[in-house]
Scaffold this motif. Structure first.
Motif, mmCIF file in Angstrom:
data_model
loop_
_atom_site.group_PDB
_atom_site.id
_atom_site.type_symbol
_atom_site.label_atom_id
_atom_site.label_comp_id
_atom_site.label_asym_id
_atom_site.label_seq_id
_atom_site.Cartn_x
_atom_site.Cartn_y
_atom_site.Cartn_z
ATOM 1 N N LYS A 69 0.846 -1.190 0.050
ATOM 2 C CA LYS A 69 0.146 -0.211 0.026
ATOM 3 C C LYS A 69 0.947 1.245 -0.059
ATOM 4 C CE LYS A 69 -3.787 2.133 2.423
ATOM 5 N NZ LYS A 69 -4.763 2.170 3.641
ATOM 6 N N VAL A 70 0.498 2.008 -0.934
ATOM 7 C CA VAL A 70 1.397 3.121 -1.021
ATOM 8 C C VAL A 70 0.535 4.590 -1.063
ATOM 9 C CG1 VAL A 70 3.008 2.018 -2.318
ATOM 10 C CG2 VAL A 70 1.591 3.131 -3.491
ATOM 11 N N TYR A 71 1.077 5.701 -0.883
ATOM 12 C CA TYR A 71 0.642 6.913 -1.245
ATOM 13 C C TYR A 71 1.579 7.812 -2.099
ATOM 14 C CZ TYR A 71 2.818 9.193 2.798
ATOM 15 O OH TYR A 71 3.860 9.648 3.651
ATOM 16 N N LYS A 87 -1.462 11.744 1.713
ATOM 17 C CA LYS A 87 -1.818 10.464 2.457
ATOM 18 C C LYS A 87 -3.274 10.157 1.994
ATOM 19 C CE LYS A 87 1.330 10.908 6.067
ATOM 20 N NZ LYS A 87 1.481 10.748 7.434
ATOM 21 N N SER A 88 -4.117 10.946 1.427
ATOM 22 C CA SER A 88 -5.453 10.473 0.750
ATOM 23 C C SER A 88 -5.335 9.568 -0.447
ATOM 24 C CB SER A 88 -6.338 11.360 1.022
ATOM 25 O OG SER A 88 -6.043 12.504 0.056
ATOM 26 N N ASP A 89 -4.212 9.860 -1.089
ATOM 27 C CA ASP A 89 -4.199 9.401 -2.400
ATOM 28 C C ASP A 89 -3.376 8.138 -2.430
ATOM 29 O OD1 ASP A 89 -3.718 8.724 -5.321
ATOM 30 O OD2 ASP A 89 -2.382 10.507 -5.546
ATOM 31 N N THR A 90 -4.045 6.888 -2.295
ATOM 32 C CA THR A 90 -3.429 5.562 -1.748
ATOM 33 C C THR A 90 -3.592 4.568 -2.768
ATOM 34 O OG1 THR A 90 -5.245 4.683 -0.360
ATOM 35 C CG2 THR A 90 -3.405 5.963 0.527
ATOM 36 N N GLU A 91 -2.867 3.517 -3.119
ATOM 37 C CA GLU A 91 -3.265 2.542 -3.911
ATOM 38 C C GLU A 91 -2.585 1.120 -3.021
ATOM 39 O OE1 GLU A 91 -2.465 1.440 -8.690
ATOM 40 O OE2 GLU A 91 -1.259 2.901 -7.827
ATOM 41 N N THR A 92 -3.182 0.217 -3.396
ATOM 42 C CA THR A 92 -2.986 -0.999 -2.958
ATOM 43 C C THR A 92 -2.620 -2.129 -4.078
ATOM 44 O OG1 THR A 92 -4.001 -0.873 -0.835
ATOM 45 C CG2 THR A 92 -3.232 -3.136 -1.608
ATOM 46 N N VAL A 151 3.395 2.697 2.741
ATOM 47 C CA VAL A 151 2.518 2.391 3.846
ATOM 48 C C VAL A 151 2.693 1.200 4.548
ATOM 49 C CG1 VAL A 151 0.236 2.759 4.700
ATOM 50 C CG2 VAL A 151 1.172 4.234 2.880
#
Length: 164
Positions: A93-95, A100-105, A157
Motif C-alpha cells: 500500500k502506497v501513497y 496520504k489520501s491518494d493511496t493504492e494497494t 505505507v
C-alpha cells in the motif's frame, strides 16, 4: 523478454501458464495441417486463409517462447515471508506525492501472476513504480519517472506477503 530474470509465481499461476503452454504445443500439429491444407488451395499470393494461418502460427510460436522463458525462470510458490519490506510477491500500500489520501494497494509481481478475475492490480518489479519500491521499507519515500518525464514520489505505507 530479452534478458532472463527470475519471476515469482504462485503455484496456481504456474499451473495456469503451464496448461496454456501445453495447449499451444499440442495445437502445433493441427495448425501445421491447416497451413498445408490452405497451401494446396492454390496461388499463395491471393490465399487469405494461408496467410491468416501462418500469422496465427507466428503468434502462437512467440507465445510459446515467452511462456517457456517465463516458466523456466520462475520461482514457484516461494512468497516473501517478511512484512514491512516491498519485495516481489508482496502486496503493498502506497501513497503518492505526500498526499496520504491518494493511496493504492497492489501486488508487486509479473502480469502473469495476477490471477484471472483478481481485484488486485499488479505492477512488475521491473516497471518504473515496481523498481522504485523493491526493497523499500515502510515509511520510506522513493522517486520514479513516468513516461511524460515527471518525477513522482511514492511512500510505502505497508508491505505484506501475498496469499491466495
Amino acid at each position: 523478454m530479452t534478458e532472463t530474470q527470475e519471476t515469482w509465481l504462485t503455484q496456481e499461476s504456474y499451473d495456469r501458464l503451464k496448461s496454456e503452454l501445453d495447449g499451444l504445443i499440442a495445437n502445433r500439429p493441427l495448425l501445421a495441417a491447416e497451413i498445408n491444407e490452405r497451401r494446396e488451395e492454390g496461388d499463395l499470393k491471393e490465399n487469405g486463409g494461408y496467410h491468416a494461418a501462418r500469422e496465427e502460427q507466428g503468434q502462437q510460436e512467440a507465445r510459446i517462447r515467452q511462456l517457456s522463458e517465463l516458466l523456466n525462470s520462475a520461482n514457484v510458490g516461494v512468497a516473501p515471508t517478511q512484512s514491512g519490506v516491498a519485495l516481489p510477491g508482496s502486496v503493498v500500500k502506497v501513497y503518492y506525492d505526500g498526499d496520504k489520501s491518494d493511496t493504492e494497494t497492489f501486488l508487486i509481481a509479473t502480469r502473469e501472476e495476477g490471477s484471472e478475475g483478481a481485484k488486485l492490480e499488479v505492477y512488475s518489479p521491473s516497471s518504473p513504480l515496481g523498481a522504485a519500491l523493491v526493497s523499500a521499507t515502510v515509511g520510506e519515500t522513493r522517486e520514479y519517472s513516468v513516461p511524460s518525464g515527471k518525477v513522482v514520489k511514492v511512500t510505502l505505507v505497508s508491505a505484506e506477503p501475498y496469499h491466495n
